[in-house]
Scaffold this motif. Structure first.
Motif, PDB file in Angstrom:
ATOM      1  N   ALA A 197      -8.937 -41.455 -15.022  1.00 45.67           N
ATOM      2  CA  ALA A 197      -9.840 -42.556 -15.373  1.00 45.67           C
ATOM      3  C   ALA A 197      -9.842 -42.737 -16.891  1.00 45.67           C
ATOM      4  O   ALA A 197      -9.764 -43.864 -17.401  1.00 45.67           O
ATOM      5  N   LEU A 198      -9.928 -41.639 -17.627  1.00 44.30           N
ATOM      6  CA  LEU A 198      -9.911 -41.719 -19.098  1.00 44.30           C
ATOM      7  C   LEU A 198      -8.632 -42.389 -19.586  1.00 44.30           C
ATOM      8  O   LEU A 198      -8.662 -43.254 -20.465  1.00 44.30           O
ATOM      9  N   ASP A 199      -7.507 -41.951 -19.038  1.00 50.14           N
ATOM     10  CA  ASP A 199      -6.206 -42.518 -19.433  1.00 50.14           C
ATOM     11  C   ASP A 199      -6.191 -44.035 -19.242  1.00 50.14           C
ATOM     12  O   ASP A 199      -5.793 -44.781 -20.133  1.00 50.14           O
ATOM     13  N   ARG A 203      -6.131 -46.762 -22.403  1.00 46.70           N
ATOM     14  CA  ARG A 203      -5.017 -47.708 -22.560  1.00 46.70           C
ATOM     15  C   ARG A 203      -5.510 -49.155 -22.602  1.00 46.70           C
ATOM     16  O   ARG A 203      -5.090 -49.944 -23.437  1.00 46.70           O
ATOM     17  N   LYS A 204      -6.413 -49.489 -21.690  1.00 44.45           N
ATOM     18  CA  LYS A 204      -6.948 -50.861 -21.672  1.00 44.45           C
ATOM     19  C   LYS A 204      -7.709 -51.179 -22.953  1.00 44.45           C
ATOM     20  O   LYS A 204      -7.538 -52.257 -23.539  1.00 44.45           O
ATOM     21  N   ALA A 205      -8.544 -50.239 -23.387  1.00 37.67           N
ATOM     22  CA  ALA A 205      -9.362 -50.490 -24.583  1.00 37.67           C
ATOM     23  C   ALA A 205      -8.480 -50.622 -25.828  1.00 37.67           C
ATOM     24  O   ALA A 205      -8.702 -51.496 -26.670  1.00 37.67           O
ATOM     25  N   VAL A 206      -7.479 -49.759 -25.947  1.00 40.44           N
ATOM     26  CA  VAL A 206      -6.589 -49.803 -27.113  1.00 40.44           C
ATOM     27  C   VAL A 206      -5.812 -51.120 -27.155  1.00 40.44           C
ATOM     28  O   VAL A 206      -5.628 -51.723 -28.211  1.00 40.44           O
ATOM     29  N   ASP A 207      -5.406 -51.580 -25.980  1.00 44.15           N
ATOM     30  CA  ASP A 207      -4.658 -52.843 -25.899  1.00 44.15           C
ATOM     31  C   ASP A 207      -5.490 -54.037 -26.358  1.00 44.15           C
ATOM     32  O   ASP A 207      -4.957 -54.996 -26.915  1.00 44.15           O
ATOM     33  N   TYR A 232     -21.209 -34.531 -19.428  1.00 45.62           N
ATOM     34  CA  TYR A 232     -22.607 -34.171 -19.155  1.00 45.62           C
ATOM     35  C   TYR A 232     -23.351 -35.223 -18.347  1.00 45.62           C
ATOM     36  O   TYR A 232     -24.464 -34.988 -17.915  1.00 45.62           O
ATOM     37  N   ARG A 233     -22.761 -36.447 -18.206  1.00 43.06           N
ATOM     38  CA  ARG A 233     -23.498 -37.532 -17.548  1.00 43.06           C
ATOM     39  C   ARG A 233     -22.566 -38.341 -16.662  1.00 43.06           C
ATOM     40  O   ARG A 233     -21.458 -38.668 -17.056  1.00 43.06           O
ATOM     41  N   ASP A 234     -23.069 -38.713 -15.496  1.00 46.19           N
ATOM     42  CA  ASP A 234     -22.254 -39.537 -14.590  1.00 46.19           C
ATOM     43  C   ASP A 234     -22.146 -40.965 -15.133  1.00 46.19           C
ATOM     44  O   ASP A 234     -23.058 -41.463 -15.787  1.00 46.19           O
ATOM     45  N   CYS A 235     -21.033 -41.584 -14.845  1.00 47.62           N
ATOM     46  CA  CYS A 235     -20.844 -42.967 -15.298  1.00 47.62           C
ATOM     47  C   CYS A 235     -19.759 -43.616 -14.453  1.00 47.62           C
ATOM     48  O   CYS A 235     -18.706 -43.010 -14.222  1.00 47.62           O
ATOM     49  N   ASP A 236     -20.005 -44.827 -13.977  1.00 48.61           N
ATOM     50  CA  ASP A 236     -18.938 -45.499 -13.234  1.00 48.61           C
ATOM     51  C   ASP A 236     -17.920 -46.051 -14.217  1.00 48.61           C
ATOM     52  O   ASP A 236     -18.223 -46.308 -15.390  1.00 48.61           O
ATOM     53  N   GLU A 237     -16.722 -46.196 -13.724  1.00 46.89           N
ATOM     54  CA  GLU A 237     -15.593 -46.513 -14.613  1.00 46.89           C
ATOM     55  C   GLU A 237     -15.751 -47.883 -15.271  1.00 46.89           C
ATOM     56  O   GLU A 237     -15.396 -48.062 -16.433  1.00 46.89           O
TER      57      GLU A 237
END
Lengths: 381, 381
Positions: A197-199, A203-207, A232-237
């Motif tokens: 998910a991080l990857d 990639r999307k944010a950098v683009d 430490y905290r849940d978060c949807d993508e």
């Protein structure tokens, strides 16, 4: 989403510190995570610096607990010795943290083709490491340590509505072209997200952000962005992506406007393009064009230069369907409407060009795709 | 091959004249040919100016007896009215010459998105036309008439060993990027050559010269090069090509070094590339790089910027096989030998960077192809 103080140290688990002494700088960032996940994107330059080679390798094997970065020497084009030196740098920090050197990210920025000043780095390691903390001053010291040609400090931290925090620091300046120097970004979040998910999010944010300032293919030997989640905290993508986009675009705009003597931020929004690639190419061509940059610095209402830049960008363009609008100082001027020049707008345009932030909107009128790019004016001061 | 005086008027059959008044300029070139043949190459910008549209159309129907050019207004992005105005300009001269407007080439340079100043042009036509002559002053007046941001006059004439003459005038300046303004070149020869031969030779010469300054895809809306043969002397194609290459490269170098405040000509020769496209891309990336330009202006021996530019050029590069040499002031410095840094050269490099003409040679070591590009340093004066 709201902005919070503290830079990267606003994120739970993150400690940092840095020191700058003349041209040399040393920064350390450590992530004390509940559930660690890290991701990185690297320069597309075919001459790639040693620290990127070993960090990419480390990421292929696992996550990064900490980052060590220096300024003053890029450790690029330094062959085998450069690789050894970068590994040595990772080793400096891994010994302190009692972890493997492969759990350390290494970044460098500065002159190409010179070897690291190992004496200076080793001599200042304890001083920096012993002071790492989660104070906002520590984040700022970290930013200052990696600055080279930068004139503005670049840090931003936000708290999403669900309480998740995302923060980042960056270096880089975009005066003449985005490749005026290395672009480094160190991003942190307390969200719990998988490596995959991080990857994808990074990639999307950098683009959408750094790649719209640091033009693809023009990247320096040392450009990289690293993203660390402390879990430490849940978060949807989807929510995370929005927050990360915001942080990265904020940093990208700071880079874009940080030119020596630059006075204005230029934002170019291209819509109605046949493809997304066309929209990106046209938007970047506009903010990169020295003709557009000098026109804006000189408050010269020579808007034809914007159209010419779109024309040579490689994007598909039909000159009879282009519309063009400038906005700034709470005024707007429609200069071209579907290929027809709108007369009598040059005086308004001059006063728009006096704005600190100028928005140039180009509607190509031949498709559904859009993109935004950022740059600054070009001065001779 | 020897250089001769007289600019384009050194070529048999060519008469010219020009006038410059404030921002406005008008130039006329007439070819009194025994066996006329003409050829042209035009901008690749997708926004293409009206005069280029009608000149390309005219060339598709036959040869051009004369050229009318103006400065001060590009007549670009001016829609249908622009086309009519360009036809009107051709008509001005065709009436004088009692020929069809389609036998006239039209060129414009100046601001985009404005209409031609027809009153000024019509008001000065007689004055210019009545004074056309084959004197060297007439050629120079013609050059001055088309100058805009140019600070240097660009004209060259050569006589080949077989007596054939080739000459050209040009406008354009290459300070920040080659697209700092329109590139116009008007080339003449007294050789007898077919249209096909002229076309082939012009394309090859432009690719080796103007296209190595005026980077492909970055061309302005108005760039063009026209070649007219008056057909008084026999010449084999190979000999002609060599002469035309020399004339075009001479003009291209004049464009490259004509930056406002520019102090140095930079020549980048890339060899050992996998493909010719790679060699061209790497050579152009080096002379375009603002980092290289500012390093040379500042006499900063930061040669790593050259390697970085080659790395992001898109060319295939293996950093362990690159060699790098700087030459100037009758000195040379090998800085990198097959990927290995050669230490102790920075002092020599500093004194080389003081030279008016600096040659940067990059051997990529992975193929057989080479290319040369030209640019100037970047100053802030």
């Amino acid at each position: 989403m709201k902005h919070v103080e503290g830079g990267i140290c606003a994120v739970r688990g993150v400690k940092a510190k840095g020191i700058k002494q003349g041209k040399n700088g040393l920064a350390i960032m450590v992530a004390d995570a509940r559930e660690l996940a890290t991701s990185g994107v690297f320069t597309r330059n075919k001459v790639i610096a040693a620290p990127l080679i070993i960090t990419r390798e480390a990421l292929s094997k696992g996550d990064l607990k900490a980052i060590i970065a220096n300024s003053g020497c890029a450790n690029a084009f330094t062959g085998e010795k450069g690789i050894e030196d970068a590994r040595w740098m990772a080793g400096l920090l891994s010994k302190k943290l009692k972890c493997s050197p492969e759990e350390i990210g290494v970044a460098s920025t500065g002159v190409i083709g010179r070897y690291l000043d190992k004496t200076w780095l080793a001599g200042h390691l304890d001083e920096v490491y012993d002071q790492i903390s989660s104070s906002k001053e520590a984040s700022s010291a970290c930013v200052r340590a990696i600055m080279t040609t930068d004139t503005l400090m670049k840090e931003v931290a936000v708290e999403l509505d669900n309480g998740v925090r995302i923060a980042g620091i960056a270096k880089g300046s975009g005066m003449i072209e985005p490749n005026m120097g290395t672009m480094l970004a160190f991003l942190f979040t307390d969200a719990t997200l998988s490596r995959n998910a991080l990857d994808a999010c990074l990639r999307k944010a950098v683009d959408k952000s750094f790649n719209m300032v640091v033009v693809d293919g023009d990247t320096s030997t040392n450009d990289m962005a690293l993203l660390t989640a402390t879990g430490y905290r849940d978060c949807d993508e989807k929510t995370f992506q929005d927050g990360l986009d915001h942080v990265c675009i904020s940093l990208a705009k700071m880079i874009a406007k940080d030119g020596e003597g630059a006075t204005r931020l230029i934002e170019a929004r291209v819509s109605g393009a046949r493809t997304e690639g066309d929209a990106r190419a046209a938007a970047k061509a506009i903010v990169r064009s020295p003709l557009v940059k000098t026109a804006i610095y000189g408050k010269d209402p020579n808007w034809g230069r914007v159209v010419a830049a779109a024309g040579y960008s490689g994007a598909e363009v039909d000159q009879d369907r282009i519309s063009l609008k400038f906005t700034g100082n709470n005024k707007e001027a429609v200069l071209v409407d579907s290929g027809m020049i709108v007369e009598g707008k040059l005086e308004i345009l001059k006063s728009i060009m006096d704005s600190r932030e100028i928005l140039i909107e180009v509607e190509l009128g031949i498709g559904e795709n859009s993109a935004t790019a950022w740059g600054c004016d070009l001065t001779y001061d």
